[in-house]
Design a protein around this motif. Sequence first.
Motif, PDB file in Angstrom:
ATOM      1  N   GLU A  77       9.094  37.169  -4.696  1.00  0.00           N
ATOM      2  CA  GLU A  77       8.012  37.898  -5.358  1.00  0.00           C
ATOM      3  C   GLU A  77       8.553  38.837  -6.438  1.00  0.00           C
ATOM      4  OE1 GLU A  77       5.744  39.825  -2.379  1.00  0.00           O
ATOM      5  OE2 GLU A  77       4.733  37.980  -1.685  1.00  0.00           O
ATOM      6  N   TRP A  78       9.709  39.480  -6.152  1.00  0.00           N
ATOM      7  CA  TRP A  78      10.262  40.401  -7.154  1.00  0.00           C
ATOM      8  C   TRP A  78      10.769  39.624  -8.374  1.00  0.00           C
ATOM      9  CZ3 TRP A  78      15.329  43.648  -7.078  1.00  0.00           C
ATOM     10  CH2 TRP A  78      15.266  44.621  -8.053  1.00  0.00           C
ATOM     11  N   GLY A  80       9.663  36.758  -9.405  1.00  0.00           N
ATOM     12  CA  GLY A  80       8.501  36.237 -10.118  1.00  0.00           C
ATOM     13  C   GLY A  80       7.800  37.288 -10.966  1.00  0.00           C
ATOM     14  N   SER A  81       7.986  38.582 -10.655  1.00  0.00           N
ATOM     15  CA  SER A  81       7.319  39.644 -11.421  1.00  0.00           C
ATOM     16  C   SER A  81       8.146  40.136 -12.617  1.00  0.00           C
ATOM     17  CB  SER A  81       7.004  40.829 -10.497  1.00  0.00           C
ATOM     18  OG  SER A  81       8.214  41.405 -10.002  1.00  0.00           O
ATOM     19  N   ARG A  83       9.786  40.277 -16.224  1.00  0.00           N
ATOM     20  CA  ARG A  83       9.483  39.793 -17.564  1.00  0.00           C
ATOM     21  C   ARG A  83      10.566  40.283 -18.544  1.00  0.00           C
ATOM     22  NH1 ARG A  83       6.811  37.439 -14.725  1.00  0.00           N
ATOM     23  NH2 ARG A  83       4.561  37.066 -14.704  1.00  0.00           N
ATOM     24  N   PRO A  88       9.947  45.267 -13.239  1.00  0.00           N
ATOM     25  CA  PRO A  88       9.351  46.272 -12.349  1.00  0.00           C
ATOM     26  C   PRO A  88      10.357  46.729 -11.287  1.00  0.00           C
ATOM     27  CG  PRO A  88       8.561  44.092 -11.731  1.00  0.00           C
ATOM     28  CD  PRO A  88       9.381  43.919 -13.001  1.00  0.00           C
TER      29      PRO A  88
END
Length: 485
Positions: A77-78, A80-81, A83, A88
């Motif tokens: 999840e990290w 995938g977030s 950019r 983040p």
Amino acid sequence: MAAYHGGGEQAEQGSSMGIRRGALPLPRSGSIRVRVTLTVAGLSVLLAGVIAAGLCLLIRHRVETEIFNETRRVASEWIGSMRRDHIPPPAPTARVPLVQLTDSQGRVVLANPVAGEQPMSTVRPTSDDRFQDVTECSGDRCVVLTAARVPSLQAAEIWQGEPHYVYAGTDQPPALRGHRLELLVGASGAVLAALWTWTTWRAAGRILRPITAIGQRMSEITAHDLSLRVPQPPGRDEIARLARTANQTLDRLESAVTQQRHFAAVVSHELKSPLAGLRAGLEEALLYPEVDAREAIAGALPVTDRLQQIIDELLAFARLRNTPCVSEPVDLGALVRAEVAARGGEVPVHARTESGLWVLGSRVQLASIVTNLLVNAQRHATSKVDVTAEPVGAQALVTVLDDGAGVAEEDRERVFEPFVRLDAGRHLDPGGSGLGLALCRAIAVAHEGSLRIEESPRGARFVLRLPLLTDVSPGQEAASGSTAV
């Protein structure tokens, strides 16, 4: 042979004794209880070890699988977030509190405060295998984590192709640290094996306690006291059947010993009287010169003849009990006809026989039964004797019926006892030994048959029953025929 003679009385069976209360002796090392317990203990330890090892592997795999699933989810999840223009901060969870991002040089780029500034692992997953689950230990601390490689396209977009790695993990659960899980499961297995062993010891003791009581009681039984019986537990299991069989054997043994003692006493008594008379006559001839020696010897001869007769019949009686007879197919009808034809005397014998009465046994012994019954019947008959031989069901039936006074109902079993002689028999045959009918019944029993006195309108009706022989060759059957004598 003497008429209506017989021998010894049977004693009543001894009463059963109850189980004696009290402590049983401790089992020895070679006892069944010890061997069974040791065997079960060994199998219990082996089985508990296998179960414990399997349980440890299962628990460790299950716990680690759940942890790695959660760490992979957090790391994925990290990643995938992330950019190009914005990475983040890590998003740890209660179950995965340690999250880091490192570059290809092992420097921590970003991490949550709990993870610290030092990289949690040096594992570098390849692009072909982006996720690796490992356990890293440093000192007393072990961390269960997932090392995840950021995809190459995403790394090229964000860091110009430099590989970066995300580590998401948690402290190893206390149960998995060191050998705590193994010790805990091993201790539980040991307790379980000990419980199995103790249960087996108690169960074996409970099962074998009746056998121990039987052994103790058997050791108390002697030839002087056969009235004791082994304790008989309830139920129909093997031990209960063993106790019942032992008691039945003791019943037969007590009856046989009682009969033997009574028989020995009666034999001694029967031999004592003629021997005393013989000794008195011989001593008189020695002490008094006026007594004619030849007359004394002549008077002793009948006594010796009677002694010889008694001894011969005793030998035949003992031989019949201890030596199996030579068996052959015997045509009982033909045998009866032959014995009737050989009889003479003032009282006629009328016979009616049927063919095919084949029995298995000794021809000589069966002929002795028929002869003895005919002699007794002619001695007690008034005018005639009737003899029949016929099949009744699966048995051959031989009946000898006289028209004499008969035998009282209370004496119909006594006449088959050794040395029993009724008043009528003593009067008609003073020199009889009293073993004739006893020997006849013993022969009948040895041939799996029976000999009894049954009801009749007049006289004594002796009935001999023997099992028929069904497997007889045609030649043997043709040699037998229905005849009246």
